[in-house]
Design an enzyme around this catalytic site. Structure first.
Site, short mmCIF file in Angstrom:
data_model
loop_
_atom_site.label_atom_id
_atom_site.label_comp_id
_atom_site.label_asym_id
_atom_site.label_seq_id
_atom_site.Cartn_x
_atom_site.Cartn_y
_atom_site.Cartn_z
CB ALA A 87 -0.89 -0.01 1.24
N GLY B 168 0.68 -5.00 0.81
CA GLY B 168 -0.49 -5.09 -0.07
C GLY B 168 -0.19 -5.75 -1.40
CD GLU C 154 -2.40 -7.58 2.80
OE1 GLU C 154 -2.10 -6.41 2.49
OE2 GLU C 154 -3.06 -7.87 3.80
CD GLU D 39 1.55 -5.32 5.53
OE1 GLU D 39 2.32 -6.27 5.82
OE2 GLU D 39 0.86 -5.31 4.49
#
Ligand code: DAK
Length: 258
Positions: free
Chosen positions: A65, A109, A112, A132
């Site tokens: 992200a 992300g 993911e 993270e």
């Protein structure tokens, strides 16, 4: 001119989506995720497409992200905008097979997103991590849920709690990826696989994808029931009859995707 964060092309029956924020190692911001979602839905609706490939660059599938975008968001900001739910989960609506072709970093992300795809083809350079914890965040786009289902609790806890990075070989051994290929062949081998899949009957692909996904989410008895009905439905499909008759006639099947 503003750069497009997502590039889309079609190659025969395969749709190819390339994440394209090279300066930020394809960090996933809202604009990129909005466009990715729109591209996925458009390809899913396109009757000429049978499979979708998502790829990045040679250095990064996606480095997670976009930290710069998120750094000052408040609880209310993410709640109100429906962060993740609003656009990251569009991929869950896609009924056609989605293949991730991963070279370089697939972090946070990015990892993911790959996990949300149906098949991950990894280049030898691929690196997977959920780092993270280093930001005092947590994997919030399905990582804490899909990773343990994919590789088991012990390895998933190790990755999530220590930010451990897996190379392609480890990811292969643990069952995180489907195949590992040389970097120079990542796109050609993924496209060949996508081509092979896209040539099969689309309704059968929908059914298989839905049934395998059901295995993740339900007890065995429920999953078996789902599978049984999916099988019965195959007998309502012209392609299934064509497939079986073609086999008996020793000729290639002529699927109409019906
Ligand atoms: N976001 C923004 N920019 C990034 C980025 C990222 N994730 N990753 C890299 N960049 C930028 C760098 O800042 C740098 O920009 P400039 O300095 O050139 O302007 C440029 O990309 C190149 O990066 P590096 O210079 O760092 O390149 P290196 O080869 O040295 O290192 C690296 C590559 C991938 C190891 C490193 O960039 C790195 O560690 N990046 C961060 C990886 C990371 O921590 N990813 C996880 C992000 S957090 C949530 C839901 C989900 C999430 C959070 C909350 N909620 C529902 C609340 C998910 C969170 C994440 O994914």
């Amino acid at each position: 001119m503003t750069e497009q964060p997502v590039l889309v092309e079609t190659r025969g029956r395969v749709g190819v989506i390339t994440l394209h924020r090279p300066k930020q190692l394809n960090a996933l911001n809202d604009a990129l995720m909005d466009q990715l979602g729109a591209a996925l839905l458009a390809l899913d609706a396109d009757t000429g497409i049978g499979a979708i490939v998502i790829t990045g660059s040679a250095k990064a599938f996606a480095a997670g992200a976009d930290i710069e975008a998120m750094a000052d968001w408040s609880f209310m900001d993410v709640c109100q905008s429906g962060f993740i739910t609003r656009n990251w989960e569009t991929i869950r609506q896609v009924r056609k097979p989605v293949l991730a072709a991963v070279a370089g970093y697939a972090m946070g992300g990015g990892c993911e997103l790959a996990l949300a795809c149906d098949i991950i083809v990894a280049a030898a350079s691929a690196k997977f991590a959920l780092p993270e914890i280093k930001l005092a965040m947590l994997p919030g786009a399905g990582g804490t849920q899909r990773l343990p289902r994919a590789i088991g609790k012990a390895k998933a806890m190790d990755m999530c709690l220590s930010a451990r990075m897996l190379d392609a070989q480890e990811a292969d051994r643990y069952g995180l990826v489907s195949r590992v290929v040389p970097d120079t062949e990542l796109l050609s081998q993924t496209l060949a696989l996508a081509d092979q899949i896209a040539a099969f009957s689309l309704p059968a692909l929908w059914a298989i994808k839905a049934a395998v996904n059901r295995a993740w989410e339900s007890p065995l008895s429920e999953g078996i029931l789902f599978e049984r009905h999916a099988l019965y439905e195959r007998f309502a499909s012209a392609d299934a009859h064509e497939g079986m008759h073609a086999f008996l006639a020793k000729r290639p099947p002529d699927f109409q995707h019906r």
